[in-house]
Design a protein around this motif. Structure first.
Motif, mmCIF file in Angstrom:
data_model
loop_
_atom_site.group_PDB
_atom_site.id
_atom_site.type_symbol
_atom_site.label_atom_id
_atom_site.label_comp_id
_atom_site.label_asym_id
_atom_site.label_seq_id
_atom_site.Cartn_x
_atom_site.Cartn_y
_atom_site.Cartn_z
ATOM 1 N N ALA A 1 -8.910 -19.987 -2.703
ATOM 2 C CA ALA A 1 -9.618 -18.955 -1.961
ATOM 3 C C ALA A 1 -11.066 -18.864 -2.433
ATOM 4 O O ALA A 1 -11.484 -19.522 -3.389
ATOM 5 N N SER B 1 -7.579 -14.188 -5.174
ATOM 6 C CA SER B 1 -6.797 -14.518 -3.977
ATOM 7 C C SER B 1 -6.243 -15.938 -3.995
ATOM 8 O O SER B 1 -5.639 -16.366 -3.018
ATOM 9 N N SER C 1 -3.643 -18.861 -4.595
ATOM 10 C CA SER C 1 -2.184 -18.784 -4.485
ATOM 11 C C SER C 1 -1.625 -20.196 -4.374
ATOM 12 O O SER C 1 -2.296 -21.175 -4.718
ATOM 13 N N PRO D 1 -5.844 -19.433 2.737
ATOM 14 C CA PRO D 1 -6.104 -18.359 1.776
ATOM 15 C C PRO D 1 -6.141 -16.997 2.457
ATOM 16 O O PRO D 1 -6.451 -16.878 3.639
ATOM 17 N N ASP E 1 -8.115 -14.266 1.552
ATOM 18 C CA ASP E 1 -9.225 -13.427 1.098
ATOM 19 C C ASP E 1 -9.327 -12.191 1.984
ATOM 20 O O ASP E 1 -9.384 -12.303 3.211
ATOM 21 N N PRO E 2 -9.343 -11.012 1.403
ATOM 22 C CA PRO E 2 -9.350 -9.798 2.234
ATOM 23 C C PRO E 2 -10.679 -9.551 2.931
ATOM 24 O O PRO E 2 -10.704 -8.938 4.002
#
Length: 220
Positions: A90, A95, A97, A167, A169-170
């Motif tokens: 990410a 983030s 994973s 990813p 990512d917020p």
């Protein structure tokens, strides 16, 4: 064909990753080449053993030594497998994973004592790892059979957890942010078979071994 979660198999975090498809459970177990069996040793300490397995219908057979089997027989065990499908990179470290498919099976292990079932289980393990090898190699003799233990674990209480995709990512990508994010795929690929040096030079690699290795390369 659904998996009914129990208090021991229900996910407590990332519940959206829990799958209830029994066919997916079968597929994960069938693709994995190694499992880990969690047991409690003679001193009451937890022990995790990497070993080989094979699924036949709704039973997983686990190959092991007679000593390990004695520790696990008629006791609660936990069997796990994980297939790592990719590293998820990410834009933020937090983030990062992985894409994976994993299965957890809980239950009471049964040591296989019936000679016919024992032989079928050994066949299943060999064919799961190396398709076609059972009819090519020498079969186990009585001494070897006695030294090889097999545990059976019913798939009555199991769970599957899956993470796939890009990813997470917020935040949105800011204008001008050139940091790369994405997935690096991972897969199991068999290499070129290497003949044992003890064999004569004119012994060729069997077709079933060559084809099995080639299929994994083509699949990727």
């Amino acid at each position: 064909m659904t998996l009914s979660a129990t208090p021991r198999t229900r996910l407590r975090r990332k519940r959206e990753r829990q799958a209830d498809d029994r066919a997916l459970l079968h597929a994960v177990l069938d693709e994995a080449l190694v499992c880990h069996l969690g047991i409690v040793d003679a001193h009451g300490a937890p022990l995790v053993l990497p070993t080989m397995h094979a699924r036949v219908d709704d039973v997983v057979y686990v190959h092991g030594s007679t000593g390990a089997a004695s520790l696990a027989t008629e006791r609660e065990v936990c069997l796990t497998v994980t297939l790592l499908d990719g590293l998820v990179l990410a834009r933020s470290v937090f983030s990062h994973s992985a894409n994976y498919r994993s299965a957890v099976v809980r239950g009471r292990a049964r040591r296989v004592s019936d000679p016919e079932e024992h032989l079928r289980a050994l066949w299943a393990v060999v064919e799961h790892l190396t398709p076609g090898q059972w009819n090519h190699a020498r079969r186990p003799d009585p001494r070897e059979t006695a030294a090889t233990a097999v545990l059976a674990l019913d798939l009555c209480e199991a769970s599957v957890k899956v993470r796939q995709g890009p990813p997470g990512d917020p935040e949105e990508v800011p204008a001008g942010d050139r940091r790369w994010a994405g997935v690096v795929p991972i897969g199991t690929v068999l290499g070129t078979p290497e003949t044992c040096p003890a064999l004569p030079d004119d012994v060729a690699v069997p077709e079933h071994v060559r084809a099995w290795a080639d299929r994994t390369r083509v699949a990727r």
